[in-house]
Design a protein around this motif. Structure first.
Motif, PDB file in Angstrom:
ATOM      1  N   ILE A  53       9.569  -0.550   0.800  1.00  0.00           N
ATOM      2  CA  ILE A  53       8.076  -0.709  -0.149  1.00  0.00           C
ATOM      3  C   ILE A  53       7.173  -1.227   0.800  1.00  0.00           C
ATOM      4  CG2 ILE A  53       7.958  -2.414  -2.052  1.00  0.00           C
ATOM      5  CD1 ILE A  53       9.678  -0.035  -2.925  1.00  0.00           C
ATOM      6  N   PHE A  54       6.021  -1.257   0.485  1.00  0.00           N
ATOM      7  CA  PHE A  54       5.342  -1.736   1.268  1.00  0.00           C
ATOM      8  C   PHE A  54       3.860  -2.503  -0.398  1.00  0.00           C
ATOM      9  CE2 PHE A  54       6.651   0.979   3.959  1.00  0.00           C
ATOM     10  CZ  PHE A  54       6.839   0.470   5.223  1.00  0.00           C
ATOM     11  N   GLU A  55       3.987  -3.523  -0.428  1.00  0.00           N
ATOM     12  CA  GLU A  55       2.702  -3.975  -1.695  1.00  0.00           C
ATOM     13  C   GLU A  55       1.005  -4.061  -0.792  1.00  0.00           C
ATOM     14  OE1 GLU A  55       3.660  -3.985  -4.186  1.00  0.00           O
ATOM     15  OE2 GLU A  55       5.522  -5.163  -4.678  1.00  0.00           O
ATOM     16  N   LEU A  56       0.442  -3.035  -1.378  1.00  0.00           N
ATOM     17  CA  LEU A  56      -1.178  -3.668  -0.559  1.00  0.00           C
ATOM     18  C   LEU A  56      -2.005  -4.564  -1.831  1.00  0.00           C
ATOM     19  CD1 LEU A  56      -1.466   0.632  -1.153  1.00  0.00           C
ATOM     20  CD2 LEU A  56      -0.439  -0.565   0.928  1.00  0.00           C
ATOM     21  N   VAL A 234      -3.318  -4.737   5.669  1.00  0.00           N
ATOM     22  CA  VAL A 234      -2.654  -3.951   7.031  1.00  0.00           C
ATOM     23  C   VAL A 234      -0.668  -4.697   6.554  1.00  0.00           C
ATOM     24  CG1 VAL A 234      -2.391  -3.734   9.500  1.00  0.00           C
ATOM     25  CG2 VAL A 234      -4.602  -4.255   8.177  1.00  0.00           C
ATOM     26  N   ASN A 235      -0.263  -3.963   6.659  1.00  0.00           N
ATOM     27  CA  ASN A 235       1.286  -3.344   6.192  1.00  0.00           C
ATOM     28  C   ASN A 235       1.466  -3.426   7.587  1.00  0.00           C
ATOM     29  OD1 ASN A 235       0.647  -2.794   3.878  1.00  0.00           O
ATOM     30  ND2 ASN A 235       2.039  -4.012   3.057  1.00  0.00           N
ATOM     31  N   LEU A 328      -0.114   0.746   7.257  1.00  0.00           N
ATOM     32  CA  LEU A 328      -0.395   1.282   6.502  1.00  0.00           C
ATOM     33  C   LEU A 328      -1.857   0.201   5.862  1.00  0.00           C
ATOM     34  CD1 LEU A 328       1.864   2.022   3.008  1.00  0.00           C
ATOM     35  CD2 LEU A 328       0.520   3.434   4.713  1.00  0.00           C
ATOM     36  N   VAL A 329      -2.973   1.094   6.401  1.00  0.00           N
ATOM     37  CA  VAL A 329      -4.295  -0.129   6.008  1.00  0.00           C
ATOM     38  C   VAL A 329      -5.440   0.754   4.577  1.00  0.00           C
ATOM     39  CG1 VAL A 329      -6.513  -0.495   7.086  1.00  0.00           C
ATOM     40  CG2 VAL A 329      -4.382  -0.211   9.216  1.00  0.00           C
ATOM     41  N   HIS A 330      -5.559  -1.243   3.735  1.00  0.00           N
ATOM     42  CA  HIS A 330      -6.635  -0.683   2.560  1.00  0.00           C
ATOM     43  C   HIS A 330      -7.091  -1.034   2.828  1.00  0.00           C
ATOM     44  CE1 HIS A 330      -2.894   1.687   1.793  1.00  0.00           C
ATOM     45  NE2 HIS A 330      -3.442   2.398   1.405  1.00  0.00           N
ATOM     46  N   LEU A 331      -9.088  -1.806   2.092  1.00  0.00           N
ATOM     47  CA  LEU A 331      -9.835  -1.920   2.448  1.00  0.00           C
ATOM     48  C   LEU A 331      -9.932  -2.224   0.658  1.00  0.00           C
ATOM     49  CD1 LEU A 331     -11.624  -4.019   3.086  1.00  0.00           C
ATOM     50  CD2 LEU A 331     -13.690  -1.729   3.527  1.00  0.00           C
ATOM     51  N   HIS A 332      -9.895  -3.920   0.274  1.00  0.00           N
ATOM     52  CA  HIS A 332      -9.735  -3.578  -1.125  1.00  0.00           C
ATOM     53  C   HIS A 332     -11.719  -4.582  -1.552  1.00  0.00           C
ATOM     54  CE1 HIS A 332      -5.761  -2.652  -1.677  1.00  0.00           C
ATOM     55  NE2 HIS A 332      -4.966  -3.658  -1.296  1.00  0.00           N
TER      56      HIS A 332
END
Length: 394
Positions: A53-56, A234-235, A328-332
């Motif tokens: 499980i990866f929390e964003l 970044v996970n 995993l990379v996400h820009l919030h």
């Protein structure tokens, strides 16, 4: 005919507000409107091919205090079982203690000392109680999550609301709000519109400021000044690796590394979410002044840049020098409101305007009195109580 209440925003605050609205003794008709295709806001969990499980966004919830207990009550009412934690990401010199840490402020105001106030308590009312709350205390949980990730909570709330007759409209961005002559709201959704007797806004303050009608221009000006900062999450997953330290994670002073806010040791907090075979999971948070400066200079904020910075931080600070097996990379963007000095006065002015003008509008969400999940859920609950004029059956 009964009242209609429209809740703007399908994040955890809007979901909680809708939940408590329908638990009142004479519940109104509730319509929840969310601009994006999914509900849950910044709470988002992704399951990898190996079950990890990866929390964003938020990755756990604290059970401590009255707010933590109320959230556990909510979880119990939705028939879910579990095990929690979260922080600020901006310039600490610009933040307001009263707005960011109200418990510290209250302790200081009551006892003239933060330390003494925390030792003696602030005279708070008794906390809620349930078997899940007692379990959390007995097992001394410092934080909890859900087996499938934290997003299970907003998903369960969505299912519950739908089963109780709440109309949930997702993928429906609001274009504007206007007041009808009889005092009702008209909510424009592009090629259609809705009418409501009252609105609970659980969208960011700056977004709401762009939707308000001319009659609410003074309120719009106040709300437009409540800014938020962006955070890159970044996970990283490493096979066969071990952490050289224990704990939930660490924060990084900007004087040491202006790019990294901190690193969360996900596998230490929730090893049951490591997948099969188990792998080490960490999350690197990037942001602060470095990110603001890059954006202002017009630099491209690419996933490759964030991944490189995160891997370098994990290698330097935790000795994880091998390439990650998964990333995993996400820009919030604009995800964490900043309660800068004077924030409390802004809220005061906003409430005075709403009261003086008798606008059928209630504010909720992270823009106002707390950014943690517990704060947002409580914000939604209080908004519902204000609309109902009485406590819900919670």
């Amino acid at each position: 005919m009964g009242r209609t209440v429209i809740v703007l925003g399908g994040g955890i605050s809007g979901l909680a507000a809708s939940y408590h609205l329908i638990r009142g003794p004479s519940p109104p008709k509730v319509i929840l409107v969310e601009g994006s295709k999914r509900l849950g806001g910044w709470i988002r969990s992704i399951r990898g091919s190996d079950g990890a499980i990866f929390e964003l966004g938020p990755r756990g919830i604290r059970p401590a205090g009255a707010l933590g207990a109320r959230t556990l009550l909510l979880v119990a009412s939705l028939a879910m079982d579990s095990l929690c934690r979260g922080v600020f990401a901006g310039n600490s010199r610009e933040l307001s203690i009263r707005s960011c840490f109200p418990s510290l402020f209250q302790a200081e105001q009551t006892h003239r000392s933060i330390l003494l106030g925390l030792l003696l308590g602030a005279g708070q009312s008794p906390q809620p109680d349930s078997s899940l709350i007692r379990q959390a205390r007995a097992e001394r949980w410092s934080q909890w999550s859900l087996r499938g990730g934290l997003e299970v909570l907003p998903q369960a709330l969505h299912n519950h609301l739908a089963s109780k007759g709440v109309t949930v409209l997702s993928g429906q961005p609001v274009c504007g709000l206007s007041l009808q002559p009889e005092g009702r709201w008209k909510v424009s959704l592009g090629d259609s519109s809705l009418e409501a007797d009252h609105i609970i806004s659980a969208i960011p303050a700056s977004e709401l400021s762009k939707l308000l009608p001319a009659e609410a221009a003074p309120l719009a000006r106040i709300l437009s000044t409540i800014k938020a900062v962006s955070v890159a999450v970044v996970n990283l997953q490493y096979r066969g690796a071990c952490l050289p330290v224990q704990g939930f994670g660490h924060l990084v002073p900007s004087s040491e590394d202006p790019t990294v806010l901190g690193i969360v040791y996900d596998s230490v907090a929730f090893p049951e979410q490591d997948g099969n075979p188990p792998s080490l999971r960490v999350t690197v948070m990037l942001g602060g002044y470095w990110l603001q400066k890059l954006k202002a200079a017009g630099h491209q904020l690419s996933p490759e840049l964030f991944q490189q910075q995160a891997q370098e931080a994990a290698a330097t600070q935790l000795g994880l020098k091998e390439p990650p097996s998964h990333c995993l990379v996400h820009l919030h963007k604009n995800c964490i409101p900043q309660y800068t000095i004077g924030h409390w006065q802004k809220l005061d002015s906003a409430m005075q305007f709403l009261t003086a003008q008798r606008l059928p509008l209630t504010l909720a969400g992270a823009s106002y009195e707390g950014v943690a999940v517990n704060d947002c859920i409580e914000s939604g609950r209080q908004a519902a109580v204000a609309v109902l004029g009485t406590e819900s059956n919670s």
